[in-house]
Structures are given as structure tokens and as C-alpha cells.
Enzyme design. Structure first.
Site: not given
Length: 234
Positions: A56-58, A60
Site C-alpha cells: 500500500l502506498d505510504k 494510504t
């Protein structure tokens, strides 16, 4: 720091956590020396090695799985590649989204700039108006939408929504600076409004259907409170 309350599921094969905003999954080439990582914190929390199977993106939040062995990691990674794992995200976006579902099959850029095929399904959940001016309009329209990615590309949902001109609020890379400033500076909410709320799959060992659900972080509750006092509904 992660706590026991952040664990959504655990057995002998895997563990799932509710990753908070701002926590990177694991170290990358652009990580700062002092950065904390979900992999490291999960390992320390349960006292055993864990293996990443997706990311997951930082900024998110939401459901994040780690395997507890290399074999399970390989099995789950294959399931992601073969589209056997359903991921459901919720996002707050600029503008009023289509009442009809949208299926977008449109290439996005990889982290190195190459184009990759990408496919996402979108559904409107609700829409509302804030009585705050955002240039060039006197009020600000927003939608809460559900996004179901069929592929797993870099910033896929964020890029697809930017292509549709329904930018995710507080997306600093693909978003709209005017709306980001409204939320960050006037409303005091700097966090990205993208949450990986649900993940569904067949367990790689038992075959049982697993549904993992992650509660929303606090800034979504702040949004609800602001809507209660400030918004008018369509």
C-alpha cells in the site's frame, strides 16, 4: 507504533493488519534512515519474521497482508497476479462522480515512467457540497466512491481518478492543489483520503473464504463531523 488492536487476522500462515496513514510497508531506495516500516513493526509485534506479499502506498491506510513463510508468500503473490484476491478501496474525490458505475481500462505510468495496462471499477457511494469557495467556484462538490482495482499498478487508483478528473483529496502527486489546500489549511486535515477497506480471498492453505475489513482512520471521522455541520446534500 502498531498494536494488537491493529491486527485484523492471524493464523499459522499469514497476518493482516490495518496499516495507518504515513507508514511505509518496507524499506525502499528513497526511504529515510529514520523511517519506520509496517514490516518491521509487525515483526516486532508478533515476534516472528514476516514476508511482504503486496503493498500500500505510504499515505494510504487499510488492509495489509504479510505471509509467515516464504512458501505462503509465493502462493499469495500468485493469487494477486492471477486476480484471485479482491481489493475494495474507498476514496474521497473532487466533483460529483457518475451515478452509473465506471469501468476504466486505461494504461498508467509505472514508478519508472513506463506505461502499463491497468483496470479499475468505480462506484459512487455518496456526494455532497461544502459551502467553501474553491477557485473558480463558490462552493465545493465532493463524492465518496468505491474503487475495485483488477490490476495492481503503481498509484493505479490515484492515476485513474486523476485521468477522470476526480482527483483524490490530499493526493500530493496526482491531485488538485486548490482542494488539497482547503482540507489541509482550512479544515486541518492533511491525510490522503484513500482507504483499503476490504480484501477478500480464498485462504492458500485451508481454502476457506476470508473477508478482511479495516476500520477507517480518524480523518474520515473528522470528515463526517464537518459534513454534519457544513454540508448540504444533493
Amino acid at each position: 507504533m502498531l498494536s494488537e488492536n491493529d491486527i485484523l487476522f492471524r493464523d499459522e500462515s499469514l497476518i493482516a493488519i490495518n496499516k495507518p496513514c504515513g507508514l511505509q510497508v518496507h524499506r525502499t531506495s528513497i526511504s529515510e534512515e529514520e523511517d519506520e516500516f509496517a514490516l518491521q513493526q509487525t515483526r516486532d509485534l508478533i515476534g516472528t519474521r514476516v514476508y511482504p506479499v503486496h503493498r500500500l502506498d505510504k499515505p494510504t491506510s487499510g488492509v495489509l497482508i504479510f505471509a509467515l513463510s516464504p512458501d505462503i508468500a509465493s502462493a499469495i503473490q500468485r493469487m494477486f497476479v492471477e486476480r484471485k484476491i479482491k481489493k475494495i478501496y474507498t476514496a474521497l474525490v473532487r466533483g460529483w462522480f457518475s451515478e452509473e458505475p465506471i469501468h476504466l481500462n486505461y494504461p498508467v505510468k509505472s514508478s519508472t515512467g513506463n506505461l502499463q495496462d491497468a483496470e479499475t471499477y468505480f462506484h459512487l457511494q455518496e456526494k455532497f457540497v461544502f459551502p467553501f469557495p474553491v477557485r473558480p467556484y463558490a462552493t465545493a462538490r465532493y463524492s465518496v466512491i468505491e474503487a475495485i482495482p483488477a490490476t495492481g499498478r503503481w498509484h493505479q487508483i490515484r492515476q485513474h481518478l486523476a485521468h477522470l478528473r476526480h482527483y483524490i483529496i490530499n493526493d500530493r502527486v496526482h491531485g488538485d492543489g486548490h482542494h488539497n489546500r482547503l482540507f489541509t489549511e482550512r479544515l486541518g486535515i492533511p491525510n490522503l483520503f484513500l482507504h483499503a477497506g476490504k480484501l477478500e480471498f480464498d485462504h492458500p492453505v485451508t481454502g476457506n473464504r476470508i473477508l478482511l475489513e479495516a476500520g477507517f482512520p480518524e480523518h474520515w471521522n473528522q470528515l463526517k463531523n464537518i459534513k454534519t455541520h457544513e454540508s448540504s446534500y444533493s
